[in-house]
Enzyme design. Structure first.
Site, PDB file in Angstrom:
ATOM      1  CE1 TYR A 144       8.554 -10.161 -17.274  1.00 16.41           C
ATOM      2  CE2 TYR A 144       6.879  -9.564 -15.830  1.00 16.41           C
ATOM      3  CZ  TYR A 144       7.539  -9.288 -17.031  1.00 16.41           C
ATOM      4  OH  TYR A 144       6.988  -8.320 -17.902  1.00 16.41           O
ATOM      5  CG  ASP A 239      10.276  -7.851  -8.207  1.00 15.18           C
ATOM      6  OD1 ASP A 239       9.348  -7.292  -7.800  1.00 15.18           O
ATOM      7  OD2 ASP A 239      10.483  -8.127  -9.280  1.00 15.18           O
ATOM      8  CE  LYS A 267       1.815  -7.815 -11.099  1.00 13.43           C
ATOM      9  NZ  LYS A 267       3.125  -8.745 -11.402  1.00 13.43           N
TER      10      LYS A 267
END
Ligand SMILES: *Cc1c(COP(=O)(O)O)cnc(C)c1O
Length: 427
Positions: A144, A239, A267
């Site tokens: 994702y 990522d 994050k």
């Protein structure tokens, strides 16, 4: 009705927001029932609006590696807020945060700050396309990268196929430039490069997958990934929105010895405020406007509160690294959960990298989306609610990783394992 305040809050929320939430996973669709609403977090704990206390293993889906409301992060945000919340003009704190990132990750020389992980990956693939003057992006099923149109494409195809959009509103025109391949499969990657190598702008991947549950990369897969992208002039986009500053201060790339061209972050890097970043070698990053021609902008990018939180977070992680302790407690939690499942006779696999892990209700090793998808999500949903009833807040989907924080004590972990023993046995 065990959670009356959350229940009525959800009814009110649904009347003014689609599905009652601002991000779909929060609605508990994957585990059934209705979501809990929260009032407060401190350290390893969350309190819902009905007054129940939980040991929290979501940690805002990763950012809260130091636990909730960490004193130095809160102090930095308070102090920054008093000086004004946004200027839309340069501040020195932005270069301070960028410098911390550059110092932490050897493959990174320059950084562009954005407001989310989605913005980071969206901008990274634009940069890869602008830099290489090519169109195709390769991604892996079950990885994702946020809700970027061209990365929001169907998983599950076992062959290299032109991707089919995963959501209404994503046009075939956009998704046809994305190729979806199975994770951990070097042969299919080689076949794809043999067929399309001169048209591939970049390959984007999660170095440890967190978004189909925790799935570890094969060393061979990582090697081939780097070799093929280099050989064909495609950029390797790592990522690390989830893994950056999580599995190690230098990210998964430092643990697995990966040398990517572009890294995306989010994050943890924002300390719980909205921050993302894309970053890499200067020669590549200098293609971004105004140094270069690839357009990317943001009214609130490098926001003073967000950068203050990020600086406080990274400084704390650098000066008091929690990673050894997280590894040890991660081991304890993982082996405890595994033993609990075993003694309850529950077929399972436990996958872990440091402080992120998943108890798959699946007897077989999970190495890609096809194997992950064979997990028993109904059994996970039952386990999830039984753990809620015992004061433990787990990820509300089988396909999300659990996160430990530095605030989780040995006692919290022992309580969690005891709760799991109960929850898994009680059928
Ligand atoms: C969370 C996540 C994103 C998206 O970040 P948002 O801040 O939610 O937009 C992208 N990539 C990975 C690997 C993630 O875990």
């Amino acid at each position: 009705m065990p959670y009356p305040c959350s229940g009525s809050a959800f009814e009110r929320a649904k009347s003014v927001m689609p599905g009652g939430v601002n991000s779909p996973a929060r609605a508990f669709g994957a585990v059934g029932g209705t979501p809990l609403f929260f009032e407060r977090g401190q350290g390893a704990f969350l309190w819902d609006i009905d007054g129940n206390q939980y040991i929290d293993y979501i940690g805002s889906w990763g950012p809260m590696i130091l636990g909730h409301a960490h004193a130095s992060v809160i102090a930095a945000v308070e102090e920054a807020a008093r000086r004004g919340t946004s200027f839309g003009a340069p501040t020195e704190a932005e270069s301070a945060l960028a410098a911390l990132i550059v110092a932490a990750v050897p493959s990174i020389e320059k950084v562009r700050l954005v407001n989310s992980g989605t913005e980071a990956t969206m901008s990274a693939i634009r940069l890869a396309r602008g830099y290489t003057d090519r169109d195709l992006i390769v991604k892996f099923a079950g990885n994702y990268h946020g809700h970027v149109d061209s990365l929001l494409v169907a998983a599950g195809s076992s062959a290299a196929t032109l991707a089919v959009p995963d959501s209404p509103g994503v046009t075939p025109g956009v998704s046809q430039d994305t190729l979806v391949l199975p994770y951990n499969n070097p042969q299919q990657l080689a076949d794809t490069f043999a067929a399309h190598g001169d048209k591939i702008a970049g390959v984007i991947f999660e170095p440890v997958v967190g978004n189909m549950g925790c799935v570890l990369p094969d060393p061979e897969f990582l090697l081939v990934l780097r070799e093929l992208t280099r050989k064909h002039g495609a950029l390797l986009i790592c990522d690390e929105v989830m893994t950056g500053f999580r599995v190690a201060y230098g990210g998964a790339q430092s643990v697995f010895d990966i040398d990517p061209d572009i890294t995306t972050l989010g994050k943890i890097v924002g300390g719980g405020l909205p921050v993302g970043a894309y970053a890499g070698r200067a020669e590549i990053m200098d293609h971004v406007l105004p140094a270069g021609k690839v357009f990317q902008a943001g009214t609130l990018s490098g926001n003073p509160l967000a950068t203050a939180a990020g600086i406080a977070m990274l400084t704390e992680l650098r000066d008091n690294p929690p990673y050894e302790q997280l590894e040890l407690r991660g081991q304890t939690l993982a082996s405890g959960l595994s033993a609990a499942a075993k003694s309850a006779g529950v077929p399972h696999t436990l996958a872990r990298c440091g402080s992120m892990m998943t108890l798959f209700f699946n007897p077989n090793p999970v190495r890609d989306w096809d194997t992950a998808a064979k997990s028993n999500t109904t059994a996970y949903g039952r386990y999830f609610w039984r753990m809620i009833g015992r004061g433990v807040y787990l990820p509300c989907s089988q396909y999300e990783a659990l996160f430990l924080s530095a605030a989780h004590s040995d006692e919290d972990i022992a309580k969690t394992i005891a709760a799991a023993q109960d929850a898994l046995t009680d059928s």
